[in-house]
Design a protein around this motif. Sequence first.
Motif, PDB file in Angstrom:
ATOM      1  N   HIS A 174      44.835  37.618  39.161  1.00  0.00           N
ATOM      2  CA  HIS A 174      45.542  38.894  39.082  1.00  0.00           C
ATOM      3  C   HIS A 174      45.414  39.462  37.669  1.00  0.00           C
ATOM      4  N   PRO A 175      45.141  40.762  37.524  1.00  0.00           N
ATOM      5  CA  PRO A 175      44.954  41.368  36.196  1.00  0.00           C
ATOM      6  C   PRO A 175      46.130  41.142  35.239  1.00  0.00           C
ATOM      7  N   ASP A 176      47.338  41.019  35.757  1.00  0.00           N
ATOM      8  CA  ASP A 176      48.507  40.836  34.884  1.00  0.00           C
ATOM      9  C   ASP A 176      48.571  39.474  34.204  1.00  0.00           C
ATOM     10  N   VAL A 177      47.791  38.502  34.701  1.00  0.00           N
ATOM     11  CA  VAL A 177      47.860  37.158  34.126  1.00  0.00           C
ATOM     12  C   VAL A 177      46.495  36.620  33.707  1.00  0.00           C
ATOM     13  N   ARG A 178      45.543  37.502  33.510  1.00  0.00           N
ATOM     14  CA  ARG A 178      44.215  37.060  33.051  1.00  0.00           C
ATOM     15  C   ARG A 178      44.267  36.612  31.592  1.00  0.00           C
TER      16      ARG A 178
END
Length: 135
Positions: A76-80
């Motif tokens: 997920h982009p929020d946790v890359r």
Amino acid sequence: MRRAVIDYKISPDIGDPELNRLFSASWPNHRDTEFRSTHRCSMAYVCAYQGQQLVGYVNAAWDGKTHVFVLDTTVHPDVRRQGIGRELVLRVLEQARLRGASWVHVDYEPQLREFYGRCGFRTSEAGVISLAGAG
């Protein structure tokens, strides 16, 4: 999403809506799909959860013997950039070792070379053909 402990699960019972939400957030051109048939052909897949939310996924297809193919590494982009993708790949590699595979393959775009290198892959020559008409 705030940073939290990530829980990794090997081939959990997971539904299409949850996977499609992750893929839609991660891949701009994703269209909802059915994953059950994909998972029937999998050696294993690994899911990463932050609390109850799916934040990462990787699939490993295989020939049933010695060759495994890493597919769909998604975070997920929020946790890359927190090591989740690398941990997903390392865990699916361990599943391949446990099942007696000899070779693990991955295709990637040039910008992902460094990432997969950190996961232990080396660049090799391979051939590919698009049956969808785009080279």
